[in-house]
Design an enzyme around this catalytic site. Sequence first.
Site, PDB file in Angstrom:
ATOM      1  N   LYS A 169       2.333  -6.938   8.260  1.00 29.76           N
ATOM      2  CA  LYS A 169       2.191  -5.563   7.666  1.00 29.76           C
ATOM      3  C   LYS A 169       3.524  -4.955   8.084  1.00 29.76           C
ATOM      4  CE  LYS A 169      -0.564  -1.919   6.732  1.00 29.76           C
ATOM      5  NZ  LYS A 169      -2.141  -1.363   6.887  1.00 29.76           N
ATOM      6  N   ALA A 182       2.670   0.944   3.569  1.00 27.99           N
ATOM      7  CA  ALA A 182       3.395  -0.441   4.124  1.00 27.99           C
ATOM      8  C   ALA A 182       3.677  -1.485   3.228  1.00 27.99           C
ATOM      9  CB  ALA A 182       2.448  -0.859   5.203  1.00 27.99           C
ATOM     10  N   GLY A 225       0.850  -1.204  -0.072  1.00 30.69           N
ATOM     11  CA  GLY A 225       0.164   0.126   0.059  1.00 30.69           C
ATOM     12  C   GLY A 225       1.014   1.377   0.040  1.00 30.69           C
ATOM     13  N   ASP A 228     -11.048   5.155   4.963  1.00 33.14           N
ATOM     14  CA  ASP A 228     -10.395   4.819   3.918  1.00 33.14           C
ATOM     15  C   ASP A 228     -10.872   3.683   3.155  1.00 33.14           C
ATOM     16  OD1 ASP A 228      -8.693   5.227   1.642  1.00 33.14           O
ATOM     17  OD2 ASP A 228      -6.802   4.359   2.949  1.00 33.14           O
TER      18      ASP A 228
HETATM   19  N1  LIG Z   1      -4.255  -9.864   6.054  1.00 33.10           N
HETATM   20  C1  LIG Z   1      -3.774  -9.766   4.963  1.00 33.10           C
HETATM   21  N2  LIG Z   1      -4.067 -10.783   4.146  1.00 33.10           N
HETATM   22  C2  LIG Z   1      -3.805 -10.834   2.794  1.00 33.10           C
HETATM   23  N3  LIG Z   1      -3.349  -9.706   1.901  1.00 33.10           N
HETATM   24  C3  LIG Z   1      -3.398  -8.565   2.929  1.00 33.10           C
HETATM   25  C4  LIG Z   1      -3.507  -8.408   4.263  1.00 33.10           C
HETATM   26  N4  LIG Z   1      -3.216  -7.376   4.578  1.00 33.10           N
HETATM   27  C5  LIG Z   1      -3.154  -6.489   3.680  1.00 33.10           C
HETATM   28  N5  LIG Z   1      -2.994  -7.214   2.502  1.00 33.10           N
HETATM   29  C6  LIG Z   1      -2.638  -6.963   1.130  1.00 33.10           C
HETATM   30  O1  LIG Z   1      -1.772  -5.825   1.212  1.00 33.10           O
HETATM   31  C7  LIG Z   1      -2.395  -4.709   0.515  1.00 33.10           C
HETATM   32  C8  LIG Z   1      -1.926  -3.391   1.282  1.00 33.10           C
HETATM   33  O2  LIG Z   1      -2.311  -3.553   2.724  1.00 33.10           O
HETATM   34  P1  LIG Z   1      -2.700  -2.120   3.368  1.00 33.10           P
HETATM   35  O3  LIG Z   1      -3.898  -1.601   2.546  1.00 33.10           O
HETATM   36  O4  LIG Z   1      -3.183  -2.339   4.916  1.00 33.10           O
HETATM   37  O5  LIG Z   1      -1.644  -1.185   3.398  1.00 33.10           O
HETATM   38  P2  LIG Z   1      -1.440   0.203   3.274  1.00 33.10           P
HETATM   39  O6  LIG Z   1      -0.162   0.804   2.998  1.00 33.10           O
HETATM   40  O7  LIG Z   1      -2.188   0.818   4.639  1.00 33.10           O
HETATM   41  O8  LIG Z   1      -2.417   0.884   2.243  1.00 33.10           O
HETATM   42  P3  LIG Z   1      -2.982   2.169   1.810  1.00 33.10           P
HETATM   43  O9  LIG Z   1      -2.422   2.535   0.366  1.00 33.10           O
HETATM   44  O10 LIG Z   1      -4.490   1.885   1.631  1.00 33.10           O
HETATM   45  O11 LIG Z   1      -2.771   3.260   2.922  1.00 33.10           O
HETATM   46  C9  LIG Z   1      -3.904  -4.916   0.522  1.00 33.10           C
HETATM   47  O12 LIG Z   1      -4.531  -4.169  -0.425  1.00 33.10           O
HETATM   48  C10 LIG Z   1      -3.983  -6.208   0.411  1.00 33.10           C
HETATM   49  O13 LIG Z   1      -3.934  -6.821  -1.039  1.00 33.10           O
END
Ligand SMILES: Nc1ncnc2c1ncn2[C@@H]1O[C@H](COP(=O)(O)OP(=O)(O)OP(=O)(O)O)[C@@H](O)[C@H]1O
Length: 444
Positions: free
Chosen positions: A171, A156, A153, A271
């Site tokens: 994560k 992360a 994302g 979000d």
């Molecule tokens: N528990 C999980 N199991 C499987 N895949 C996951 C899991 N958590 C996250 N992912 C994958 O990782 C991706 C990114 O996770 P997440 O949205 O939590 O990250 P982020 O950096 O906070 O994202 P954003 O850009 O929305 O801020 C998700 O879209 C999903 O594809």
Amino acid sequence: VEQGRSCVFLTSTRNSKQMEAGRVNGTIQYCAHTNCCAGFFKLIRGQPVAELQGCNPVVGDCPDNACFTSTTNYNYITCVCNSNLCNGNITWNPEEKQPQLKHSSYFVDMVSATVVVIGMLLCTLVVAVKCRHRFRGYEEKQHLSLPEIVGRGHSASVWQGSYQGNTVAVKVFPSWCRREFTAEREVYGLPHLVNSGIAHFLGAGRKSDSGECVVVLELASCGSLSSFLSRNTSDWTTTLNLALSLSEGLAYLHSDFYRHGVHKPAVAHRDLSSNNVLVREDGTCALCDFGCSTILRSCSGPQSWQRYMGNIQGRVQVGTLCYMAPELLDGCVNLTSGWCLIQGDVYALGMLLWEMLMRCSDLFTGCLVSDHRLPYEEELGASPSLEQLIIHVSERRERPSVPKHWEKGLHDVLLDCWDHDSDARLTAQCARDRLVSLPPCCSI
Ligand SMILES: Nc1ncnc2c1ncn2[C@@H]1O[C@H](COP(=O)(O)OP(=O)(O)OP(=O)(O)O)[C@@H](O)[C@H]1O
């Protein structure tokens, strides 16, 4: 839906007293008689190693939210605490000689160990990638066991890892994304935040070497809703299962209640998008990514959310543009009002339901189901600008197109989630109830 306290569960034997304390599901125990979690740790070479974790089988008080350890005798430490899964995250200071021991890093160590393993796997990956360049074509036969990144994302990256013998998602937040990490850990750590519609939280910690923070979650094997819908069309039963679990998860997140004297505040996700909803093997959805969320701590119901003027972190517009409600897009909303944020989530729920329904083969019998598309992608392209969305969604009041032949009840759920008038929108719970009362697939 499990009621009451949930605690990290671990026992080396099937200790009958511990088993009576509550139902066990994997590494979680749902307490039958108590609000307290407990942990019992043996000190091996100065480090606490969990011997028994679960609901406290002994009747007694547990005034602390976190699991502060105290020594029972020279070789053991124990802790009790009163928030969900709090016994998975004890604090321990080996320097501390006093009986009241503070700040252990046992759990952090466990997480660090996981991260070290992942780090080693990453090194393997780097080596493997180098080898791949050196020996082109060779890797096909080697079936190299490489660590798998399961998603990335803005803040992360998410890796498949192993924790206490279970396959989990880890994560990893770089050190400059501390705010997102802290916000996410705070939401996952709220009392009673255990629900099948919310990704199952296993712990959080920090890597001592790099300062990177990690959150450990259940691994959703089908990935994000977005990737699931891109790969699959679904029949009506599967689609309804996705839609119901999603709206139930959101309704639970928005709920505000006291149980066993412990307050579960409402949380606005802020979000929601098909990247921030996960799909499990059994076809249920789980909400994740609470890095932009707001905890509405001071409230007890919509009326007080309306007046809520508390300390909302980051009073700025957040969210993925095409899921943002018109009032958020054009910024004419009071971002300190918790209720407005909740209504913004319901608009996004409408968009998510639309995305799912557009991939339901039973709703397009006799014609081809189109490829998965984001809301407004057809009209404005894959990444519309804020200005384009303000004109399209807010000024012209356009919404994603809904096939005319769909049953009215289905149509209405969408219209009532994404109503221009935010006060007229359904609650997530109402959306869920409407979905339950839809007629069976054949009449849609
Ligand atoms: N528990 C999980 N199991 C499987 N895949 C996951 C899991 N958590 C996250 N992912 C994958 O990782 C991706 C990114 O996770 P997440 O949205 O939590 O990250 P982020 O950096 O906070 O994202 P954003 O850009 O929305 O801020 C998700 O879209 C999903 O594809």
